[in-house]
Motif scaffolding. Structure first.
Motif, PDB file in Angstrom:
ATOM      1  N   MET A 116       0.843  -1.196   0.000  1.00 49.52           N
ATOM      2  CA  MET A 116       0.000   0.000   0.000  1.00 49.52           C
ATOM      3  C   MET A 116       0.880   1.249   0.000  1.00 49.52           C
ATOM      4  N   LEU A 117       0.491   2.206  -0.836  1.00 47.53           N
ATOM      5  CA  LEU A 117       1.203   3.481  -0.887  1.00 47.53           C
ATOM      6  C   LEU A 117       0.531   4.467   0.067  1.00 47.53           C
ATOM      7  N   HIS A 118       1.326   5.084   0.955  1.00 45.01           N
ATOM      8  CA  HIS A 118       0.796   6.031   1.922  1.00 45.01           C
ATOM      9  C   HIS A 118       1.219   7.445   1.544  1.00 45.01           C
ATOM     10  N   LEU A 119       0.237   8.347   1.515  1.00 46.38           N
ATOM     11  CA  LEU A 119       0.506   9.764   1.283  1.00 46.38           C
ATOM     12  C   LEU A 119      -0.073  10.554   2.451  1.00 46.38           C
ATOM     13  N   ARG A 120       0.710  11.514   2.934  1.00 40.28           N
ATOM     14  CA  ARG A 120       0.240  12.365   4.027  1.00 40.28           C
ATOM     15  C   ARG A 120       0.556  13.818   3.673  1.00 40.28           C
ATOM     16  N   PRO A 121      -0.467  14.693   3.645  1.00 41.80           N
ATOM     17  CA  PRO A 121      -0.219  16.102   3.312  1.00 41.80           C
ATOM     18  C   PRO A 121       0.781  16.734   4.269  1.00 41.80           C
ATOM     19  N   ARG A 122       1.683  17.540   3.690  1.00 40.69           N
ATOM     20  CA  ARG A 122       2.680  18.191   4.538  1.00 40.69           C
ATOM     21  C   ARG A 122       2.642  19.709   4.396  1.00 40.69           C
ATOM     22  N   SER A 123       2.239  20.233   3.256  1.00 38.15           N
ATOM     23  CA  SER A 123       2.243  21.695   3.094  1.00 38.15           C
ATOM     24  C   SER A 123       1.096  22.154   2.201  1.00 38.15           C
ATOM     25  N   LEU A 124      -0.075  21.561   2.387  1.00 39.82           N
ATOM     26  CA  LEU A 124      -1.241  22.008   1.630  1.00 39.82           C
ATOM     27  C   LEU A 124      -1.857  23.219   2.320  1.00 39.82           C
ATOM     28  N   ASP A 125      -2.102  24.274   1.535  1.00 37.73           N
ATOM     29  CA  ASP A 125      -2.811  25.433   2.060  1.00 37.73           C
ATOM     30  C   ASP A 125      -4.092  25.600   1.255  1.00 37.73           C
ATOM     31  N   ARG A 126      -4.608  26.799   1.134  1.00 34.59           N
ATOM     32  CA  ARG A 126      -5.856  27.009   0.395  1.00 34.59           C
ATOM     33  C   ARG A 126      -5.643  27.036  -1.113  1.00 34.59           C
ATOM     34  N   THR A 127      -4.402  27.075  -1.547  1.00 34.67           N
ATOM     35  CA  THR A 127      -4.128  27.069  -2.978  1.00 34.67           C
ATOM     36  C   THR A 127      -4.542  25.720  -3.568  1.00 34.67           C
ATOM     37  N   PRO A 128      -5.390  25.717  -4.593  1.00 37.11           N
ATOM     38  CA  PRO A 128      -5.864  24.439  -5.141  1.00 37.11           C
ATOM     39  C   PRO A 128      -4.749  23.625  -5.772  1.00 37.11           C
ATOM     40  N   VAL A 129      -4.824  22.313  -5.537  1.00 39.09           N
ATOM     41  CA  VAL A 129      -3.849  21.373  -6.088  1.00 39.09           C
ATOM     42  C   VAL A 129      -4.603  20.334  -6.913  1.00 39.09           C
ATOM     43  N   SER A 130      -4.159  20.103  -8.134  1.00 38.67           N
ATOM     44  CA  SER A 130      -4.755  19.061  -8.962  1.00 38.67           C
ATOM     45  C   SER A 130      -4.007  17.756  -8.750  1.00 38.67           C
ATOM     46  N   MET A 131      -4.770  16.720  -8.325  1.00 43.69           N
ATOM     47  CA  MET A 131      -4.176  15.403  -8.096  1.00 43.69           C
ATOM     48  C   MET A 131      -4.384  14.482  -9.296  1.00 43.69           C
ATOM     49  N   ALA A 132      -4.695  15.034 -10.440  1.00 42.96           N
ATOM     50  CA  ALA A 132      -4.902  14.233 -11.642  1.00 42.96           C
ATOM     51  C   ALA A 132      -3.664  13.394 -11.943  1.00 42.96           C
ATOM     52  N   GLY A 133      -3.874  12.125 -12.183  1.00 37.97           N
ATOM     53  CA  GLY A 133      -2.778  11.213 -12.485  1.00 37.97           C
ATOM     54  C   GLY A 133      -2.257  10.443 -11.294  1.00 37.97           C
ATOM     55  N   VAL A 134      -2.621  10.869 -10.076  1.00 34.95           N
ATOM     56  CA  VAL A 134      -2.186  10.148  -8.875  1.00 34.95           C
ATOM     57  C   VAL A 134      -3.244   9.099  -8.559  1.00 34.95           C
ATOM     58  N   VAL A 135      -3.215   8.015  -9.320  1.00 26.50           N
ATOM     59  CA  VAL A 135      -4.182   6.923  -9.189  1.00 26.50           C
ATOM     60  C   VAL A 135      -3.424   5.599  -9.146  1.00 26.50           C
ATOM     61  N   PRO A 136      -3.990   4.570  -8.519  1.00 27.19           N
ATOM     62  CA  PRO A 136      -3.262   3.301  -8.333  1.00 27.19           C
ATOM     63  C   PRO A 136      -2.739   2.683  -9.619  1.00 27.19           C
ATOM     64  N   ASP A 137      -3.556   2.671 -10.674  1.00 26.55           N
ATOM     65  CA  ASP A 137      -3.119   2.011 -11.903  1.00 26.55           C
ATOM     66  C   ASP A 137      -1.987   2.759 -12.593  1.00 26.55           C
ATOM     67  N   ALA A 138      -1.835   4.043 -12.341  1.00 26.43           N
ATOM     68  CA  ALA A 138      -0.751   4.800 -12.964  1.00 26.43           C
ATOM     69  C   ALA A 138       0.546   4.738 -12.170  1.00 26.43           C
ATOM     70  N   LEU A 139       0.454   4.432 -10.868  1.00 27.97           N
ATOM     71  CA  LEU A 139       1.644   4.442 -10.014  1.00 27.97           C
ATOM     72  C   LEU A 139       2.166   3.055  -9.674  1.00 27.97           C
ATOM     73  N   ALA A 140       1.459   2.005 -10.069  1.00 23.66           N
ATOM     74  CA  ALA A 140       1.781   0.645  -9.623  1.00 23.66           C
ATOM     75  C   ALA A 140       3.201   0.222  -9.957  1.00 23.66           C
ATOM     76  N   ASP A 141       3.723   0.662 -11.082  1.00 25.42           N
ATOM     77  CA  ASP A 141       5.056   0.215 -11.510  1.00 25.42           C
ATOM     78  C   ASP A 141       6.146   1.243 -11.244  1.00 25.42           C
ATOM     79  N   LYS A 142       5.845   2.255 -10.454  1.00 23.87           N
ATOM     80  CA  LYS A 142       6.824   3.309 -10.201  1.00 23.87           C
ATOM     81  C   LYS A 142       7.491   3.122  -8.832  1.00 23.87           C
ATOM     82  N   SER A 143       8.723   3.571  -8.715  1.00 23.42           N
ATOM     83  CA  SER A 143       9.424   3.561  -7.431  1.00 23.42           C
ATOM     84  C   SER A 143       8.984   4.769  -6.614  1.00 23.42           C
TER      85      SER A 143
END
Length: 271
Positions: free
Chosen positions: A1-28
């Motif tokens: 399981m991949l764990h992500l924890r926000p560290r410096s998110l503020d009110r500025t919008p962030v696009s998480m497009a592309g951060v999905v399990p099938d796209a990251l499965a083969d990445k280090s």
């Protein structure tokens, strides 16, 4: 399981497009940390916004923390699981084709907009346009299942063509606006103008129903077997459905759009 924890998110919008399990499965982990995300009008590496740990190979991502400024979570996801413990921003699950998105918190507007498959489960509230259509789009949700355990805003199921939306709490006005097909179920109180402009599909009101539009015509009282099976399925998923077999008043409409839609009002509301 991949764990992500926000560290410096503020009110500025962030696009998480592309951060999905099938796209990251083969990445280090190093490659994942270098993924560029749009934060406002600038691109920043994912590691600048999130702490990264674990292994993505099992197609499971878990995000813990307030992500209310993070948008497009699980957008276009095709397989795997993405679990969020905290609030999420707009367009979560937009265009999903498969997999599971679970949110232990509230979700912003356009949850599951233009969704085609998979399942979205939200323990809290959701904003406007749940399973709805994107601006200028002719159709909204085209498959899959969305369950909102809390309340949702306006225009739920807007222009939906297929799929199943369940709102356990209250639903705002314009529910099922210009609905093409599919099923929208509201177990709590539903706002006014429900089913306005609907062409086909089924809207089931199991709680407090508003005064219906004059363009809906009473047809009969009956106990639909399909709805009984769907409620049993929700009960098996752990939802508190006190009665799975009941009678409903059927109204057909919107007569201005041909009158082929079905609006079912529970004769003995669950609430």
């Amino acid at each position: 399981m991949l764990h992500l924890r926000p560290r410096s998110l503020d009110r500025t919008p962030v696009s998480m497009a592309g951060v999905v399990p099938d796209a990251l499965a083969d990445k280090s982990l190093a490659e994942i940390e270098r993924i560029d995300l749009w934060q406002g009008n600038r691109q920043v590496p994912l590691a600048e916004l999130f702490d990264v740990a674990g292994d993505p190979a099992d197609l499971v991502i878990r995000i813990e923390g307030d992500c209310s400024s993070a948008h497009d979570l699980a957008a276009d996801m095709q397989q795997g699981e993405l679990h969020v413990v905290g609030y999420v921003g707009r367009h979560a699950g937009q265009g999903m084709r498969g997999g599971l998105l679970s949110i232990s918190g509230d979700a912003g507007d356009w949850l599951g907009a233009a969704m085609r498959g998979g399942r979205i489960d939200v323990t809290g509230d959701a904003g406007n346009h749940v399973g709805g259509s994107l601006p200028a789009a002719k159709v909204g949700m085209r498959g899959g299942q969305i369950v909102v355990h809390g309340n949702c805003g306006t225009h739920a199921g807007e222009r939906m063509r297929r799929g199943w939306i369940t709102v356990v709490g209250d639903c705002g006005e314009w529910a099922g606006y210009q609905m093409r097909a599919g099923t929208l179920m509201v177990l709590g109180q539903c706002g006014p103008r429900v089913g306005s402009g609907m062409r086909r599909g089924t809207i089931a009101l199991l709680g407090t129903a508003p005064t219906l539009l004059p363009t809906f015509r009473y047809a009969c009282d009956f106990a639909p077997q399909a709805l009984t099976l769907m409620l049993r399925d929700l009960a098996e998923q752990g939802l508190d459905v006190s009665s799975t077999s009941a009678s409903y008043s059927l109204f057909n409409g919107d007569l201005l759009e041909g009158g082929r839609g079905e609006l079912l009002v529970l004769l003995d509301p669950l609430s």
